[in-house]
Scaffold this active site. Structure first.
Site, PDB file in Angstrom:
ATOM      1  N   ASP A 269       0.867  -1.164   0.000  1.00 49.01           N
ATOM      2  CA  ASP A 269       0.000   0.000   0.000  1.00 49.01           C
ATOM      3  C   ASP A 269       0.911   1.223   0.000  1.00 49.01           C
ATOM      4  O   ASP A 269       2.142   1.106   0.076  1.00 49.01           O
ATOM      5  CB  ASP A 269      -0.958   0.004   1.194  1.00 49.01           C
ATOM      6  CG  ASP A 269      -2.169   0.920   0.937  1.00 49.01           C
ATOM      7  OD1 ASP A 269      -2.100   1.748   0.009  1.00 49.01           O
ATOM      8  OD2 ASP A 269      -3.169   0.807   1.671  1.00 49.01           O
TER       9      ASP A 269
HETATM   10  C1  NOJ Z   1      -4.025   4.044   0.280  1.00 46.24           C
HETATM   11  C2  NOJ Z   1      -5.208   3.139   0.401  1.00 46.24           C
HETATM   12  O1  NOJ Z   1      -5.128   2.399   1.604  1.00 46.24           O
HETATM   13  C3  NOJ Z   1      -5.353   2.163  -0.752  1.00 46.24           C
HETATM   14  O2  NOJ Z   1      -6.571   1.493  -0.627  1.00 46.24           O
HETATM   15  C4  NOJ Z   1      -5.241   2.874  -2.072  1.00 46.24           C
HETATM   16  O3  NOJ Z   1      -5.383   1.944  -3.121  1.00 46.24           O
HETATM   17  C5  NOJ Z   1      -3.912   3.585  -2.128  1.00 46.24           C
HETATM   18  N1  NOJ Z   1      -3.850   4.546  -1.062  1.00 46.24           N
HETATM   19  C6  NOJ Z   1      -3.660   4.254  -3.483  1.00 46.24           C
HETATM   20  O4  NOJ Z   1      -4.408   5.403  -3.630  1.00 46.24           O
END
Ligand code: NOJ
Length: 729
Positions: free
Chosen positions: A270
């Site tokens: 993530d």
């Molecule tokens: C953080 C989030 O937790 C995740 O779900 C998302 O895909 C990413 N940011 C990218 O934007």
């Protein structure tokens, strides 16, 4: 260029270590999104132009959350025409509940109890996004969640393992279809692996403090279902699991995902979650973080640049084998190959997408997600010719329609409630007053609202959460209605007209007083592009509500986490509550509205649950059935639910577990028999060593309208007598 494996091996053999690491490094598009809010912290954002050199040098595998002809084509052109090996970029994005056409938020979609609807929605969203040059979506989220304080319940499928599993798998099928090289498809990402939804105290990014068997029985199956449905990528979670942050958790990423589940795609972190293992206190330096994450099985860094900074040094020192880097790179290249990017790096661009059918589907989906929790005296559907007062902070606004994660869709293009009801009723039958803001009073607002209510035959009270109140990092310690809105509800009630509350929310709310004063209560979630039209459809009876709650609604926030599949205590709560039992001294232990609950415009009586045999042989199939009668003379779509309880087991089992569900259309006054099948494999649970087992003995089984209803039947699973154990693993 060829499509075979040989081609990729040859390509790999020509790559420098820096180019290999480039294939493992993903960056944000550094562009402003259409959505009102930023979705990630601005960590290492660069001006888009400064990425050009990185792309030219092969230091970037792809970008995310940028899209469109100009953006995609210009970057892709640099990658294919100016980088040494011409490896195409992959363009990813958070296409969570629609791209430009906003669909209902995932929690609302789950309320439809129709995975096939979610599959169609995902297919449409994929086609719309792919036409703007996207290849890859960061969805589905498959995080089971039971604590409504957690803001990301809005992008989950709620508290139940079976519902979450079916929806996660359906969305993978919808995004990906049978052939990823089809330029209308997106590669899916299962996230956030693992147990992100178990955040302690409902606090986003917090530790997931759960037992190993609860992890196995409840939290892992939705991810597994999505992996089994063929998802091309897995995204790691921000949290730790049993003391090891997910992005550096070898047991999860390699032991489970690769070795046991056979996942062959790539694993992406993530946003900066790999780097955050330092803040977690696992790694004592970014270099160590890179080492731990890579050796755990994390293939690709999102935004951190961690591998770019440290993997070459780790290979040089021998701490990481270059062969392992090669394997990670091959996984990424295979995904690009499967998407057809080597043949057509500009796939999707220039392809026409007709938004009209997407809007029609958005309206259909939005109709089918709404959950009617109360309907005293049959106030809904409204009778023809009624004069309607539409009151509340969500009556006329245009900023809180889509929900947290439709970041490429403009709220302004979505139909608001006023527009929906005006189109349906005409201006003479409708008066609209805000009454208050989302969290603050408006001067004179209560008086104006009360006057509007007095002038009408019925009040539609549009209350709830703003779009900014649920979603990532939007945890709440109080999940009630903001006081200004409750004051409005009380003032409007004084007018003496029937009150129909339209509850906009991204989570279960604790709203006992609002429920009490409402004559009807309709949960309308965040429904997206066709919000107003779809709510008017249901309120006016052009469509009947058929959604059911995918999460329990508590009476008070202090009950969180509250969910139906809880483990029994040795001192179960009693009615009336007695001392020395599992109770609160200040609130009933039950939810205000249980999981699975919801009404239609018809009414269904359930007959007794019947089992085909009282004793079930190990390899036999049990039929569990029930006769349903519609008694109000109105057609209904009923979500019929099959629950079991393992009466005594070597590890105690939940008081109920959902094992199947089906939405069944029943004509007014009709009688239908609904039958489900249960097999031994449906009775599995994690034994002492974590392996799935089935134990013979007594089981209770219910066919019921929700998790608290019904009288069970009983059957006994007979001994195995040498037969094969069910396919467990
Ligand atoms: C953080 C989030 O937790 C995740 O779900 C998302 O895909 C990413 N940011 C990218 O934007």
């Amino acid at each position: 260029m060829g499509k075979d494996r040989h081609f990729l091996d040859q390509l790999l053999s020509r790559m420098t270590l820096e180019e290999k690491v480039g294939q493992l490094s993903l960056y944000s598009a550094d562009v402003k999104l259409a959505g009102a809010e930023t979705v990630n912290p601005a960590l290492t954002f660069k001006a888009p132009e400064s990425r050009f050199d990185d792309i030219r040098a092969g230091r970037v595998t792809g970008v995310f959350n940028g899209y469109g002809e100009d953006y995609v084509r210009s970057l892709q052109k640099i990658a294919v025409e100016q980088s040494r090996l011409g490896i195409p970029l992959i363009f990813g994005a958070d296409v969570i509940h629609g791209f430009r056409t906003a669909f209902p938020v995932p929690l609302a979609e789950a309320a439809s109890f129709e995975p096939e609807l979610a599959e169609r929605v995902a297919e449409t969203a994929a086609a719309e996004a792919a036409a703007e040059g996207l290849h890859w979506t960061f969805a589905p989220g498959a995080d089971l969640c039971r604590d409504a304080r957690w803001g990301r319940v809005v992008e989950s499928y709620g508290e139940d393992v079976l519902v979450a599993s079916r929806f996660a798998a359906a969305r993978v099928r919808g995004f990906q279809g049978g052939d990823l090289s089809d330029p209308r498809r997106l590669m899916a990402t299962v996230k956030h692996f693992a147990a992100y939804g178990a955040a302690e105290a409902g606090l986003d990014y917090n530790t997931a403090e759960i037992s190993r068997t609860t992890l196995i029985d409840h939290y892992l199956p939705p991810y597994r279902a999505a992996v089994d449905a063929g998802a091309g990528a897995v995204m790691t979670a921000f949290n730790d699991v049993d003391g090891v942050p997910a992005s550096a958790n070898r047991e999860l990423l390699t032991g489970l995902l690769r070795d046991r589940w056979g996942f062959e795609g790539f694993v992406v972190s993530d946003y900066n979650s790999d780097f955050e293992t330092v803040a977690h206190g696992l790694a004592d330096s970014p270099r160590e973080a890179a080492r731990l994450c890579f050796l755990a099985g994390l293939d690709m860094c999102m935004q951190s640049g961690l591998y770019a900074d440290h993997l070459p040094g780790l290979v040089a020192s021998g701490e990481v084998e270059e062969g392992a880097v090669d394997r990670a790179v091959l996984r990424v290249l295979r995904a690009k190959q499967a998407l057809g990017l080597f043949e057509n790096p500009y796939r999707g661009l220039g392809r026409a997408f007709d938004p009209a059918p997407a809007r029609a589907l958005a309206r259909e989906a939005a109709r089918r997600c709404q959950v009617l929790l109360k309907n005293a005296d049959g106030v809904l559907p409204l009778k023809a010719g009624m004069r309607v007062a539409l009151i509340g902070p969500f009556a006329r606004e245009h900023q809180h329609l889509n929900g947290a994660w439709a970041i490429f869709a403009a709220n302004g293009l979505s139909v608001n409630l006023e527009e929906g009801f005006l189109a349906a009723l005409g201006p003479d039958a409708l008066v609209v007053e805000p009454g208050c803001g989302i969290a603050e009073p408006i001067a004179g607002g209560l008086d104006d609202a009360a006057a509007a209510a007095r002038s009408a035959d019925v009040v539609l009270l549009a209350l709830g959460e703003g779009q900014h109140m649920s979603g990532e990092s939007r945890s709440r310690s109080d999940i009630g209605l903001p006081p200004a809105q409750l004051d409005l509800a009380r003032a409007v009630k004084q007018a003496g007209k029937p009150v129909v509350t339209l509850l906009r929310t991204g989570r279960p709310l604790a709203i006992p007083e609002l429920a009490e004063l409402s004559d009807a209560l309709l949960v309308t979630w965040f429904l997206g592009a066709e919000t107003g039209a779809a709510v008017a459809d249901v309120v006016l009876g052009r469509a009947a509500p058929s959604g059911r709650l995918p999460m329990s609604f508590p009476r008070r926030v202090g009950q969180a986490p509250i969910y139906y599949a809880r483990k029994p205590t040795g001192r179960p709560p009693q009615h009336p509550p007695g001392p020395f039992t599992a109770r609160y001294i200040d609130v009933e232990p039950t939810p205000l509205y249980p999981f699975g609950y919801g009404l239609g415009y018809g009414r269904v009586e359930y007959g007794p649950t019947q089992v085909s045999v009282a004793e079930l042989g190990w390899s036999e199939t049990l039929s569990v059935s029930c006769e349903l009668v519609e008694t109000a003379g109105a057609a209904i779509e009923e979500v019929v639910q099959l629950y079991i309880r393992d009466v005594a087991a070597s590890r105690i089992r939940p008081v109920r577990e959902l094992k199947d569900f089906r939405k069944v259309a029943i004509a007014g006054g009709a009688r239908v028999v609904v039958a489900f099948e249960l097999q031994t494999a449906d009775l599995r649970f994690a034994g002492e060593d974590g392996a799935l087992i089935v134990e013979p003995g007594a089981f209770d089984v219910w066919v019921a309208p929700h998790a608290q209803a019904g009288v069970p039947a009983r059957f006994v699973l007979l001994d195995r007598h040498g037969a094969e154990p069910p396919g467990v693993g």
